[in-house]
Design a protein around this motif. Structure first.
Motif, PDB file in Angstrom:
ATOM      1  N   GLU A 105      14.346   4.631 -13.440  1.00 43.46           N
ATOM      2  CA  GLU A 105      15.194   4.379 -14.607  1.00 43.46           C
ATOM      3  C   GLU A 105      16.654   4.329 -14.197  1.00 43.46           C
ATOM      4  OE1 GLU A 105      14.630   6.775 -18.043  1.00 43.46           O
ATOM      5  OE2 GLU A 105      12.446   6.654 -17.932  1.00 43.46           O
ATOM      6  N   PHE A 106      17.409   3.473 -14.893  1.00 37.72           N
ATOM      7  CA  PHE A 106      18.846   3.424 -14.674  1.00 37.72           C
ATOM      8  C   PHE A 106      19.418   4.799 -15.010  1.00 37.72           C
ATOM      9  CE2 PHE A 106      17.787  -1.044 -15.637  1.00 37.72           C
ATOM     10  CZ  PHE A 106      18.056  -1.546 -14.380  1.00 37.72           C
ATOM     11  N   GLY A 107      20.307   5.277 -14.165  1.00 40.54           N
ATOM     12  CA  GLY A 107      20.874   6.606 -14.329  1.00 40.54           C
ATOM     13  C   GLY A 107      20.212   7.648 -13.447  1.00 40.54           C
ATOM     14  N   ASP A 108      19.021   7.334 -12.878  1.00 45.56           N
ATOM     15  CA  ASP A 108      18.389   8.264 -11.937  1.00 45.56           C
ATOM     16  C   ASP A 108      19.330   8.507 -10.766  1.00 45.56           C
ATOM     17  OD1 ASP A 108      16.057   8.464 -13.404  1.00 45.56           O
ATOM     18  OD2 ASP A 108      14.878   7.131 -12.115  1.00 45.56           O
ATOM     19  N   THR A 109      19.271   9.705 -10.203  1.00 43.47           N
ATOM     20  CA  THR A 109      20.118  10.019  -9.055  1.00 43.47           C
ATOM     21  C   THR A 109      19.411   9.654  -7.757  1.00 43.47           C
ATOM     22  OG1 THR A 109      19.303  12.270  -8.765  1.00 43.47           O
ATOM     23  CG2 THR A 109      21.175  11.960 -10.279  1.00 43.47           C
ATOM     24  N   GLU A 110      20.197   9.449  -6.727  1.00 44.81           N
ATOM     25  CA  GLU A 110      19.637   9.186  -5.404  1.00 44.81           C
ATOM     26  C   GLU A 110      18.754  10.340  -4.956  1.00 44.81           C
ATOM     27  OE1 GLU A 110      22.215   7.127  -2.376  1.00 44.81           O
ATOM     28  OE2 GLU A 110      23.765   7.534  -3.895  1.00 44.81           O
ATOM     29  N   ASP A 111      19.212  11.579  -5.201  1.00 45.08           N
ATOM     30  CA  ASP A 111      18.426  12.748  -4.798  1.00 45.08           C
ATOM     31  C   ASP A 111      17.081  12.791  -5.507  1.00 45.08           C
ATOM     32  OD1 ASP A 111      20.419  13.570  -3.071  1.00 45.08           O
ATOM     33  OD2 ASP A 111      21.317  14.977  -4.516  1.00 45.08           O
ATOM     34  N   GLU A 112      17.065  12.520  -6.804  1.00 49.44           N
ATOM     35  CA  GLU A 112      15.813  12.543  -7.576  1.00 49.44           C
ATOM     36  C   GLU A 112      14.840  11.480  -7.052  1.00 49.44           C
ATOM     37  OE1 GLU A 112      12.791  13.124 -10.398  1.00 49.44           O
ATOM     38  OE2 GLU A 112      14.390  14.437  -9.719  1.00 49.44           O
ATOM     39  N   LEU A 113      15.321  10.270  -6.832  1.00 49.60           N
ATOM     40  CA  LEU A 113      14.449   9.198  -6.334  1.00 49.60           C
ATOM     41  C   LEU A 113      13.955   9.497  -4.922  1.00 49.60           C
ATOM     42  CD1 LEU A 113      16.334   6.076  -7.739  1.00 49.60           C
ATOM     43  CD2 LEU A 113      14.194   7.076  -8.574  1.00 49.60           C
ATOM     44  N   THR A 114      14.792  10.113  -4.100  1.00 50.17           N
ATOM     45  CA  THR A 114      14.373  10.495  -2.735  1.00 50.17           C
ATOM     46  C   THR A 114      13.311  11.584  -2.811  1.00 50.17           C
ATOM     47  OG1 THR A 114      16.548   9.925  -1.861  1.00 50.17           O
ATOM     48  CG2 THR A 114      15.176  11.362  -0.506  1.00 50.17           C
ATOM     49  N   ARG A 115      13.514  12.596  -3.643  1.00 52.26           N
ATOM     50  CA  ARG A 115      12.558  13.690  -3.799  1.00 52.26           C
ATOM     51  C   ARG A 115      11.195  13.185  -4.259  1.00 52.26           C
ATOM     52  NH1 ARG A 115      10.510  16.363  -7.638  1.00 52.26           N
ATOM     53  NH2 ARG A 115      11.843  15.605  -9.287  1.00 52.26           N
ATOM     54  N   ARG A 116      11.194  12.189  -5.144  1.00 51.85           N
ATOM     55  CA  ARG A 116       9.929  11.612  -5.644  1.00 51.85           C
ATOM     56  C   ARG A 116       9.315  10.619  -4.659  1.00 51.85           C
ATOM     57  NH1 ARG A 116      12.312   9.590 -10.967  1.00 51.85           N
ATOM     58  NH2 ARG A 116      10.737   7.982 -10.701  1.00 51.85           N
ATOM     59  N   GLY A 117      10.003  10.356  -3.531  1.00 51.50           N
ATOM     60  CA  GLY A 117       9.470   9.450  -2.514  1.00 51.50           C
ATOM     61  C   GLY A 117       9.669   7.982  -2.833  1.00 51.50           C
ATOM     62  N   ILE A 118      10.545   7.686  -3.780  1.00 55.08           N
ATOM     63  CA  ILE A 118      10.765   6.302  -4.187  1.00 55.08           C
ATOM     64  C   ILE A 118      11.901   5.662  -3.403  1.00 55.08           C
ATOM     65  CG2 ILE A 118      11.467   4.842  -6.119  1.00 55.08           C
ATOM     66  CD1 ILE A 118       9.987   6.827  -7.951  1.00 55.08           C
ATOM     67  N   LEU A 119      12.961   6.419  -3.143  1.00 56.08           N
ATOM     68  CA  LEU A 119      14.114   5.894  -2.417  1.00 56.08           C
ATOM     69  C   LEU A 119      13.930   6.185  -0.939  1.00 56.08           C
ATOM     70  CD1 LEU A 119      16.870   4.507  -2.832  1.00 56.08           C
ATOM     71  CD2 LEU A 119      17.882   6.793  -2.865  1.00 56.08           C
ATOM     72  N   ARG A 120      14.004   5.131  -0.152  1.00 59.93           N
ATOM     73  CA  ARG A 120      13.791   5.255   1.294  1.00 59.93           C
ATOM     74  C   ARG A 120      15.033   4.776   2.030  1.00 59.93           C
ATOM     75  NH1 ARG A 120       8.887   1.977   2.861  1.00 59.93           N
ATOM     76  NH2 ARG A 120       9.328   3.012   4.814  1.00 59.93           N
ATOM     77  N   SER A 121      15.452   5.567   2.982  1.00 63.78           N
ATOM     78  CA  SER A 121      16.584   5.155   3.811  1.00 63.78           C
ATOM     79  C   SER A 121      16.155   4.977   5.257  1.00 63.78           C
ATOM     80  CB  SER A 121      17.713   6.192   3.718  1.00 63.78           C
ATOM     81  OG  SER A 121      17.241   7.459   4.112  1.00 63.78           O
ATOM     82  N   ASP A 122      14.855   5.127   5.530  1.00 60.80           N
ATOM     83  CA  ASP A 122      14.355   5.030   6.895  1.00 60.80           C
ATOM     84  C   ASP A 122      13.976   3.618   7.309  1.00 60.80           C
ATOM     85  OD1 ASP A 122      12.257   4.978   5.080  1.00 60.80           O
ATOM     86  OD2 ASP A 122      10.847   5.947   6.450  1.00 60.80           O
ATOM     87  N   VAL A 123      14.090   2.667   6.411  1.00 64.03           N
ATOM     88  CA  VAL A 123      13.751   1.283   6.734  1.00 64.03           C
ATOM     89  C   VAL A 123      14.988   0.557   7.229  1.00 64.03           C
ATOM     90  CG1 VAL A 123      11.711   0.310   5.627  1.00 64.03           C
ATOM     91  CG2 VAL A 123      13.531   1.160   4.227  1.00 64.03           C
ATOM     92  N   ASP A 124      14.768  -0.490   8.021  1.00 62.36           N
ATOM     93  CA  ASP A 124      15.873  -1.283   8.552  1.00 62.36           C
ATOM     94  C   ASP A 124      16.310  -2.277   7.485  1.00 62.36           C
ATOM     95  OD1 ASP A 124      17.740  -2.285  10.304  1.00 62.36           O
ATOM     96  OD2 ASP A 124      16.321  -3.659  11.264  1.00 62.36           O
ATOM     97  N   ALA A 125      17.253  -1.855   6.654  1.00 62.63           N
ATOM     98  CA  ALA A 125      17.755  -2.701   5.570  1.00 62.63           C
ATOM     99  C   ALA A 125      19.253  -2.486   5.459  1.00 62.63           C
ATOM    100  CB  ALA A 125      17.060  -2.331   4.262  1.00 62.63           C
ATOM    101  N   CYS A 126      19.873  -3.193   4.531  1.00 65.01           N
ATOM    102  CA  CYS A 126      21.322  -3.087   4.372  1.00 65.01           C
ATOM    103  C   CYS A 126      21.714  -1.834   3.607  1.00 65.01           C
ATOM    104  CB  CYS A 126      21.869  -4.334   3.694  1.00 65.01           C
ATOM    105  SG  CYS A 126      21.269  -4.556   2.019  1.00 65.01           S
ATOM    106  N   GLY A 127      20.766  -1.125   3.083  1.00 68.43           N
ATOM    107  CA  GLY A 127      21.003   0.100   2.334  1.00 68.43           C
ATOM    108  C   GLY A 127      19.671   0.721   1.992  1.00 68.43           C
ATOM    109  N   PRO A 128      19.666   1.713   1.122  1.00 73.08           N
ATOM    110  CA  PRO A 128      18.382   2.319   0.756  1.00 73.08           C
ATOM    111  C   PRO A 128      17.480   1.297   0.069  1.00 73.08           C
ATOM    112  CG  PRO A 128      20.183   3.234  -0.562  1.00 73.08           C
ATOM    113  CD  PRO A 128      20.787   2.299   0.422  1.00 73.08           C
ATOM    114  N   SER A 129      16.193   1.476   0.236  1.00 73.44           N
ATOM    115  CA  SER A 129      15.236   0.576  -0.408  1.00 73.44           C
ATOM    116  C   SER A 129      14.303   1.387  -1.293  1.00 73.44           C
ATOM    117  CB  SER A 129      14.450  -0.217   0.639  1.00 73.44           C
ATOM    118  OG  SER A 129      13.661   0.659   1.412  1.00 73.44           O
ATOM    119  N   LEU A 130      13.566   0.700  -2.136  1.00 74.00           N
ATOM    120  CA  LEU A 130      12.663   1.345  -3.078  1.00 74.00           C
ATOM    121  C   LEU A 130      11.223   1.173  -2.626  1.00 74.00           C
ATOM    122  CD1 LEU A 130      14.388   0.014  -6.316  1.00 74.00           C
ATOM    123  CD2 LEU A 130      14.646   2.290  -5.291  1.00 74.00           C
TER     124      LEU A 130
END
Length: 176
Positions: free
Chosen positions: A50-75
């Motif tokens: 949802e819009f307004g979700d925090t980066e920390d919340e999405l990372t904790r739920r396993g949705i936000l990934r920063s370990d992929v080779d992309a220009c920024g975090p991916s979903l």
């Protein structure tokens, strides 16, 4: 090669890239995709984001990934959709081709379809002398869809907070 020739060729290549190439899929081809392939984004977000979700919340739920080779975090599970965060909050989603609005608009669809399905969408003209695309801003409350187009077909869709979508259009940024 002179600098002027190089600049001219670069401008032509950029214009060709921005305008797209090849045949755009027809709306019927897009509607015939298997159900699991096309994702729907509404003005609240995606099914698990949802819009307004925090980066920390999405990372904790396993949705936000920063370990992929992309220009920024991916979903996770949304490989072609790029999140845009401001002050640790999700404010926009830069949508991929396999994502559509609830009204069925996807990249590649004719601009006339957007105008028919979003009759109150406001026309946004790209600044003169740039290679940026024109836009249509379909706003509802504090949320909006921004449809970037070349005058014929939708090239990109951005969804999220209306003020941030309009700011993105005027400032000309991409997720990378």
């Amino acid at each position: 090669m002179k600098l002027r020739q190089f600049t001219f060729i670069s401008m032509l290549l950029t214009a060709a890239w921005v305008s797209g190439s090849g045949v755009q899929p027809s709306p019927s081809e897009l509607d015939d995709r298997p159900v699991g392939v096309v994702q729907v984004v509404d003005l609240n977000g995606l099914s698990d984001i949802e819009f307004g979700d925090t980066e920390d919340e999405l990372t904790r739920r396993g949705i936000l990934r920063s370990d992929v080779d992309a220009c920024g975090p991916s979903l996770a599970g949304h490989d072609t959709t790029s999140p845009i965060f401001v002050d640790d909050r999700l404010v926009l989603l830069w949508l991929g081709e396999a994502t559509r609005t609830p009204q069925g608009i996807t990249a590649g669809m004719p601009v006339e379809e957007v105008r028919a399905r979003y009759p109150s969408a406001r026309k946004l003209d790209a600044p003169q002398g740039t290679y940026r695309l024109d836009g249509l801003l379909a706003r509802r409350g504090d949320r909006a869809y921004l449809f970037l187009h070349d005058g014929r077909a939708v090239k990109k869709i951005i969804a999220g907070y209306a003020d941030w979508a309009q700011r993105l259009f005027h400032e000309g940024h991409s997720p990378c």
